[in-house]
Enzyme design. Structure first.
Site, mmCIF file in Angstrom:
data_model
loop_
_atom_site.group_PDB
_atom_site.id
_atom_site.type_symbol
_atom_site.label_atom_id
_atom_site.label_comp_id
_atom_site.label_asym_id
_atom_site.label_seq_id
_atom_site.Cartn_x
_atom_site.Cartn_y
_atom_site.Cartn_z
ATOM 1 N N LYS A 1 -12.795 -4.069 4.193
ATOM 2 C CA LYS A 1 -11.725 -3.205 4.681
ATOM 3 C C LYS A 1 -12.234 -2.102 5.621
ATOM 4 C CE LYS A 1 -8.579 -5.501 2.513
ATOM 5 N NZ LYS A 1 -9.232 -6.311 1.535
HETATM 6 C C1 LIG Z 1 -3.328 -7.794 1.908
HETATM 7 C C2 LIG Z 1 -4.152 -7.450 0.719
HETATM 8 N N1 LIG Z 1 -3.557 -6.914 -0.349
HETATM 9 C C3 LIG Z 1 -4.246 -6.559 -1.446
HETATM 10 C C4 LIG Z 1 -5.603 -6.722 -1.509
HETATM 11 C C5 LIG Z 1 -6.305 -6.353 -2.775
HETATM 12 O O1 LIG Z 1 -7.276 -5.405 -2.612
HETATM 13 P P1 LIG Z 1 -8.545 -5.378 -3.592
HETATM 14 O O2 LIG Z 1 -9.482 -6.472 -3.165
HETATM 15 O O3 LIG Z 1 -9.111 -4.017 -3.381
HETATM 16 O O4 LIG Z 1 -8.050 -5.583 -4.967
HETATM 17 C C6 LIG Z 1 -6.285 -7.261 -0.427
HETATM 18 C C7 LIG Z 1 -7.737 -7.423 -0.484
HETATM 19 O O5 LIG Z 1 -8.377 -8.294 -0.057
HETATM 20 C C8 LIG Z 1 -5.549 -7.647 0.727
HETATM 21 O O6 LIG Z 1 -6.139 -8.161 1.791
#
Ligand SMILES: Cc1ncc(COP(=O)(O)O)c(C=O)c1O
Length: 386
Positions: A185
């Site tokens: 990210k």
């Molecule tokens: C669009 C989207 N939503 C939610 C998430 C979830 O984030 P995390 O990996 O921090 O749980 C991601 C992560 O890859 C994502 O790309």
């Protein structure tokens, strides 16, 4: 195989200052949620322009807990896009709710407001738009629908740290926003995330549910001056708190995020101009409203009618030239669990399926050099022109 070093899809930028700050925390005697996390949360609030930001173990945990904190009852329907990472829909399921998909706008690959409206029933309680690739969804139209039908909006901002919509930073306005700090990210804490909530009662519930339903934070109970040891458990919460080790990384990432995002945006602009008027691909950033992207990803839709290879063969051909790329995303309604549990089927969401078959994200990260990008551009062109 080219003699060049592998160019990955993404790589986090971690400087020496960050590493030494993490070492400081490791030597400090306090590793979990404490003063460093409090400071990171304040820094996030200042950056995002929000009064209260709460960190979590992940974006997924953030979405799950946001649904609980705003009081959405189990079995409620929550409308979201099928063109997202499975975390978005899984979090809805973890909160005991039903993910109802609405198709996307092919110009942005973001959820289509018109499709949302068609999916509303008396059980619908919220909408979770995703700002795909860091291009904000059609926020005004989504909120208009939410207002008309009295729905909550929980924005999945996993891709959108530093993006803005009509000159307003994502996170500074609206209902609820959830960010992810996974290493791919725009800012990372290794793993982690944060949530912006604006209602005080919801903030309190979120804070309690984040740590076992305990009514006093662990840091409050142990810090030297004002610590009180007694506590009560007022509900069965989760274990979704961020550690000070992670927060130390986040504090430094945040200091550099504008610089990193500017570089990301410059790379997007270079890709876009290199591929301008090239009929082998479509660049899905054609929103009709004003926005500033975060530059999270550079997705392209390959025009399979004009190319001899399939999308997956292109990914393999890039890999052979030492270039990482990925198909983000396979639409969620096609996955076994979502078909079997919720009755989704192929052809339910034609735009998401079309994008899912043709999308490809090219390497994009702040430390990518112009030379590396030129190599990717030339290789991609050569493969598609073959
Ligand atoms: C669009 C989207 N939503 C939610 C998430 C979830 O984030 P995390 O990996 O921090 O749980 C991601 C992560 O890859 C994502 O790309």
């Amino acid at each position: 195989m080219s003699g060049r070093e592998f160019i990955p899809l993404s790589i986090p930028s971690i400087d020496e200052e960050t590493i030494s700050e993490v070492c400081k925390v490791l030597r400090s005697g306090w590793l979990t949620t404490g003063a460093i996390t409090e400071r990171f949360e304040q820094d996030l609030a200042d950056y995002l322009g929000a009064s209260c930001v709460m960190t979590t173990t992940s974006g997924t945990a953030g979405i799950h807990l946001a649904i609980v904190a705003v009081g959405i009852e189990p079995e409620s329907e929550i409308i979201t896009t099928p063109f997202t990472f499975v975390a978005t829909a899984n979090a809805i399921v973890h909160a005991g709710c039903v993910p109802v998909f609405a198709d996307i706008d092919p110009n942005t690959l973001n959820i289509s407001p018109k499709a949302i409206e068609e999916k509303i029933t008396h059980k619908t309680k919220a909408i979770i738009p995703v700002h795909y690739a860091g291009v904000p969804a059609d926020i005004d139209d989504v909120y208009k629908i939410a207002q008309t039908y009295n729905l909550r909006v929980i924005e999945d901002c996993a891709h959108a740290f530093g993006a803005s919509y009509k000159n307003k930073r994502i996170g500074s306005f609206g209902d609820v926003q959830v960010f992810s700090f996974h290493p791919i990210k725009n800012i990372t804490t290794g793993e982690g995330g944060c949530v912006v909530l604006r209602n005080e009662q919801e903030q309190d519930l979120f804070a309690r549910m984040r740590f076992h339903g305990i009514n006093r934070s662990i840091w409050d109970r142990f810090k030297k001056q004002s610590g009180r040891l007694d506590y009560d458990v007022v509900c069965p919460g989760y274990k979704f708190n961020m550690s000070d080790i992670q927060s130390a990384i986040g504090i430094h990432q945040l200091k550099k995020v504008d610089e990193m995002n500017n570089r990301r945006r410059a790379l997007v602009a270079r890709y876009s101009s290199a591929f301008e008027n090239w009929n082998k691909i479509f660049i899905p950033d054609k929103a009709l409203y004003e926005y500033t992207r975060s530059g999270h990803l550079f997705p392209v839709i390959v025009n399979l009618e004009k190319i001899k290879l399939s999308r997956d063969e292109i990914i393999i051909a890039l890999k052979k030239r030492n270039i990482g790329s990925i198909a983000y995303y396979y639409p969620l309604h096609i996955f076994t669990y979502y078909r079997e549990k919720f009755g989704y089927a192929v052809n339910d969401f034609p735009e998401a399926e079309n994008a899912g078959a043709k999308v490809l994200c090219l390497p994009l990260y702040p430390d990518m050099t112009d030379d590396q990008q030129d190599f990717v551009i030339d290789a991609f062109r050569a493969i598609l022109e073959e």
